[in-house]
Design an enzyme around this catalytic site. Structure first.
Site, short mmCIF file in Angstrom:
data_model
loop_
_atom_site.label_atom_id
_atom_site.label_comp_id
_atom_site.label_asym_id
_atom_site.label_seq_id
_atom_site.Cartn_x
_atom_site.Cartn_y
_atom_site.Cartn_z
N ASP A 103 -44.34 -13.18 -5.30
CA ASP A 103 -44.38 -11.85 -5.42
C ASP A 103 -42.94 -11.31 -6.02
O ASP A 103 -42.75 -10.20 -6.68
CB ASP A 103 -44.96 -11.20 -4.44
N CYS A 140 -47.49 -18.04 0.91
CA CYS A 140 -47.03 -16.91 0.40
C CYS A 140 -48.11 -16.03 0.22
O CYS A 140 -49.26 -16.04 0.64
CB CYS A 140 -46.18 -16.80 -0.75
N LYS A 185 -50.40 -13.96 -1.39
CA LYS A 185 -51.83 -13.83 -1.68
C LYS A 185 -52.53 -15.30 -1.45
O LYS A 185 -53.82 -15.46 -1.53
CB LYS A 185 -52.19 -13.39 -3.20
N CYS A 235 -40.02 -15.19 3.01
CA CYS A 235 -39.13 -14.26 3.18
C CYS A 235 -38.97 -13.81 4.44
O CYS A 235 -39.89 -13.77 5.23
CB CYS A 235 -39.13 -13.12 2.24
N GLU A 253 -47.24 -4.14 -6.32
CA GLU A 253 -46.33 -3.62 -5.41
C GLU A 253 -45.18 -2.71 -5.97
O GLU A 253 -44.68 -3.09 -7.19
CB GLU A 253 -45.81 -4.79 -4.71
N SER A 292 -44.63 -3.75 -1.29
CA SER A 292 -44.43 -5.11 -0.34
C SER A 292 -44.39 -4.78 1.18
O SER A 292 -44.07 -3.85 1.71
CB SER A 292 -42.98 -5.48 -0.90
#
Length: 550
Positions: A78, A119, A121, A192, A440, A466
């Site tokens: 993303d 991650c 999705k 992240c 997002e 996000s």
């Protein structure tokens, strides 16, 4: 075994011949067939380390007495897809992933699945597939990224890249500092570092009972993560023998537990899309309002970035999800998990190592949970906000609308210093249909924050945010503009009132005027008219339903 349909009987001679062509032995033909759905690729930092985990899962499957078959599914980052055409594909890829796993597992009559993910999705897409096909399944999330380091201070992706753009624009940091930050904010593989969507979904998955205890927070590249991968490979064979299927684990009680832990963590608002979508594939209808009901009862006891200054590594060292569940154990409903241990057993065994990272209920960061659901004449079917990432000053706010029909147009205005204190930035035609793909809005929200406007400017959208977003950012406005929702008829300068404590979002225009505007509204031309996104736009439902495809 399910795989008997492709390997037993006279009529399966051709099938066995093809299986032997893969190198399978006659002895291995008798074993459970375990699919390892891996989302490894070289593009997504959260997935680059999966080759090692594939090996450990495969060793576990063979140690447990099964035979492993790896197959790939796509993964989109993303962060890399953000702010351009790529983000149209992120949410829709959730459906692709679910469909691909269903296709491979059913076509090859696999007995069980290990779902290797990380991650945003990819994790919900895999859980949707597991719920839909109901084949014994266990999830391995590849783990959070370690924090970066710059000038002896820990650094992270959102705060030190996206928000740094706004700080640079405001002349708070130099171009040299900006260049240094982009080199060190993401020091290696993993999801992240904060409580953004990927890590929120990993925590949700563990709480649902679909991962082994400790999986959500065990850091990428660590021995802990490798052991969990190996143990998951061993365990899936036992699950096949026990016929422990996802729908026996992912019950209504499990979804309520997952929402509670999500709220206690102050997780990403994207869970308001993904949890209902997973429940839908499990045959459970889960209304958006449930998030708000549970939020009023569930204190926010963890405050990771972006809302706070702790990171996923801190949560792991403080005891992880079992420790969070230990704090909430009186609120949680008992349920079985992939390990055969119940949620109550796991929560009882959880130990809190740091009571600031994981606070007590009495000393919570906030008395309510992370997500609030707002309604009003601007969002009759609901909207969501991460209330724990909003300052007290901005929880009640009235401002003048600045309207933009795309994220790009909003970003142009923000970077041109056209947004001032007292504005409500309205970004519309970015919903599931209108986007298409419900992009997002991290770039606009992070830039506003970086420019020092998060305590004087609000942003509302029929798109989404996000997990890294902070400030008064209200998304998922339903119905969306492309469906003729009231957000479509907001005019420049209209007054908008936001009241998070009372769960209200209102357009300060008379009912008669709203009706008149809606009657004269016409849907614009679709932004994308070809390819599979054009098909997606025709069948996707509103954000308040989880943006499921029907």
């Amino acid at each position: 075994m399910r795989s008997d349909r492709i390997k037993k009987g006279l009529e399966r001679v051709p099938h066995r011949a093809l299986l032997y062509a893969t190198g399978l032995t006659k002895e291995e033909l008798k074993r459970p067939f375990i699919g390892i759905a891996t989302s490894f690729n070289d593009l997504v930092p959260g997935h680059i380390g999966m080759r090692t985990l594939e090996r450990f899962i495969e060793k576990g499957v063979h140690t447990g007495g099964g035979h492993a078959f790896l197959f790939g599914v796509p993964a989109i980052c993303d962060g890399i897809a953000m702010g351009h055409t790529g983000m149209h594909y992120s949410l829709p890829s959730r459906e692709l992933i679910a469909d691909m796993i269903e296709s491979v597992a059913m076509a090859h009559a696999l007995d069980g699945l290990v779902l290797l993910t990380n991650c945003d999705k990819i994790t919900p897409g895999m859980l949707m597939a597991a719920a839909r096909i109901n084949v014994p399944s266990i999830v391995v999330t590849a783990g959070p990224m370690h924090t970066g380091m710059y000038r002896m201070k820990r650094r992270s992706f959102v705060r030190d890249t996206y928000e740094a753009i706004g700080r640079f624009k405001n002349k708070q940091i130099t171009g040299e500092e900006l260049a240094d930050l982009e080199m060190c904010a993401c020091p290696g593989g993993g999801s992240c570092q904060g409580m953004y969507t990927a890590n929120t979904m990993a925590c949700v998955t563990e709480t649902l009972g679909m991962s082994l205890a400790g999986c959500a927070t065990a850091l990428e590249g660590t021995a802990d993560k490798r052991r969990i991968a190996f143990d998951s490979g061993v365990r899936i064979v036992g699950m096949v023998e026990e016929d422990l299927t996802p729908r026996k684990i992912m019950t209504m009680e499990a979804f309520e537990n997952a929402i509670r832990v999500d709220l206690a963590l102050g997780g990403s608002t994207n869970t308001a899309l993904h949890i209902p979508a997973i429940a839908h594939d499990a045959g459970i209808e889960l209304p958006l309002e449930l998030f708000d009901k549970l939020s009023k009862e569930t204190p926010n006891i963890v405050k990771l970035e972006p809302a706070g200054d702790h990171f996923m590594e801190d949560l792991d060292y403080a005891g992880g999800i079992p420790a969070v569940m230990n704090r909430l154990k009186e609120m949680l409903k008992d349920n079985i998990t992939v390990s055969q241990k119940s949620i109550k057993e796991i929560s009882e065994a959880g130990r809190v190592i740091d009571s600031d990272v994981i606070r007590t209920l009495e000393n919570a960061y906030y008395k309510e949970g992370g997500i609030a659901v707002l309604k009003g004449n601007l969002a009759p079917d609901g909207a969501v906000v991460k209330q724990t990432a909003v300052s007290e000053k901005m929880k009640r706010f009235t401002g003048k609308a600045k309207c933009f029909d795309s994220e790009e147009k909003a970003m142009e205005a923000i970077l041109a210093n056209q947004i001032k204190a007292g504005d409500v930035v309205v970004i519309r035609y970015e919903g599931p249909k209108g986007g298409p793909g419900m992009r997002e809005m991290l770039a606009p929200t992070a830039t506003i924050t970086g420019m020092g406007l998060s305590d004087s400017v609000a942003l509302i959208t029929d798109g989404r945010f996000s997990g890294g977003t902070r400030g008064p950012c209200i998304g998922h406005i339903s119905p969306e503009a492309m469906e003729g929702g009231p957000i479509a008829i907001v005019k420049e300068g209209d007054e908008i009132e936001i009241d998070i404590p009372n769960r209200q979002i209102s357009l300060k225009v008379s009912d008669e005027e709203i009706k008149r505007r809606l009657e004269s509204w016409k849907a614009p031309e679709p932004k994308i008219k070809s390819g599979w996104l054009a098909r997606y736009a025709k069948v996707v439902t509103s954000a308040n339903t989880g943006a499921v495809v029907k």
